[in-house]
Design a protein around this motif. Structure first.
Motif, PDB file in Angstrom:
ATOM      1  N   SER A  27       0.976  -1.128  -0.129  1.00  0.00           N
ATOM      2  CA  SER A  27       0.235   0.161  -0.079  1.00  0.00           C
ATOM      3  C   SER A  27       0.938   1.159  -0.020  1.00  0.00           C
ATOM      4  CB  SER A  27      -0.676  -0.082   1.323  1.00  0.00           C
ATOM      5  OG  SER A  27      -0.302   0.321   2.435  1.00  0.00           O
ATOM      6  N   ALA A  28       0.168   2.426  -0.280  1.00  0.00           N
ATOM      7  CA  ALA A  28       1.094   3.585  -0.167  1.00  0.00           C
ATOM      8  C   ALA A  28       1.588   4.115   1.029  1.00  0.00           C
ATOM      9  CB  ALA A  28       0.062   4.779  -0.849  1.00  0.00           C
ATOM     10  N   THR A  53       3.123  -4.057  -7.970  1.00  0.00           N
ATOM     11  CA  THR A  53       2.888  -3.200  -6.869  1.00  0.00           C
ATOM     12  C   THR A  53       3.791  -1.755  -7.023  1.00  0.00           C
ATOM     13  OG1 THR A  53       2.080  -4.504  -5.205  1.00  0.00           O
ATOM     14  CG2 THR A  53       2.547  -2.461  -4.373  1.00  0.00           C
ATOM     15  N   ASN A  57       2.857   1.970  -8.603  1.00  0.00           N
ATOM     16  CA  ASN A  57       3.106   3.126  -7.547  1.00  0.00           C
ATOM     17  C   ASN A  57       4.180   3.882  -7.690  1.00  0.00           C
ATOM     18  OD1 ASN A  57       0.823   3.044  -5.457  1.00  0.00           O
ATOM     19  ND2 ASN A  57       1.183   1.014  -5.431  1.00  0.00           N
ATOM     20  N   LEU A  60       4.704   7.600  -6.738  1.00  0.00           N
ATOM     21  CA  LEU A  60       4.944   7.831  -5.592  1.00  0.00           C
ATOM     22  C   LEU A  60       6.314   7.395  -4.933  1.00  0.00           C
ATOM     23  CD1 LEU A  60       3.583   8.333  -2.686  1.00  0.00           C
ATOM     24  CD2 LEU A  60       2.901   5.952  -2.434  1.00  0.00           C
TER      25      LEU A  60
END
Length: 152
Positions: A27-28, A53, A57, A60
């Motif tokens: 996850s972020a 993943t 992302n 980010l």
């Protein structure tokens, strides 16, 4: 795939005197915690694995690495065009050749289960000098000479 790459990194780490801290993130928030943790370590850095993943992302991850001035090596050129520092990736032309060879043999009647596993042998290094300058990193001339592509 994570385990395969982790084992390879663990095997290589002692010869280059690197302490690995394998970290799975999904996850972020986990990514932000991991990058912040690595940035606080003395001589910390990131080596990202080719994982969906990470790819999903990438903006980010690149932004967090830049924010913390954390050197990072990415698995694909697309991280570098997004502002990342450096990529070490398999040459896509070789991947295409390997895939085409597999498809050709299968279409000619070979059983997929009988085909050998092949791994790429050609890699490309892509370096983003603009990012290196923004991070106030001095890029060794030997790396510049060896890089397959330098983005200014």
């Amino acid at each position: 795939a994570f385990d395969y790459f982790q084992r390879a990194a663990e095997a290589a780490a002692p010869s280059i005197q690197v302490d690995l801290v394998p970290t799975r993130v999904e996850s972020a928030a986990e990514m932000e915690r991991a990058v912040t943790s690595f940035a606080s370590a003395s001589n910390g850095g990131l080596l990202l694995l080719p994982d969906p993943t990470n790819v999903g992302n990438r903006a980010l991850i690149v932004a967090l690495a830049a924010q913390h001035r954390l050197p990072a090596v990415y698995p694909f050129r697309l991280f570098i065009t997004a502002g990342g520092l450096m990529a070490y990736e398999t040459e896509q032309s070789e991947i295409s050749r390997l895939v085409a060879s597999y498809v050709d043999r299968i279409l000619r009647g070979a059983k997929p289960a009988d085909e050998p596993v092949q791994v790429p042998t050609k890699y490309a290094t892509v370096l983003n000098l603009k990012t290196a300058r923004a991070m106030e990193l001095e890029v060794p001339p030997s790396l510049l000479v060896r890089a397959d592509e330098v983005i200014e």
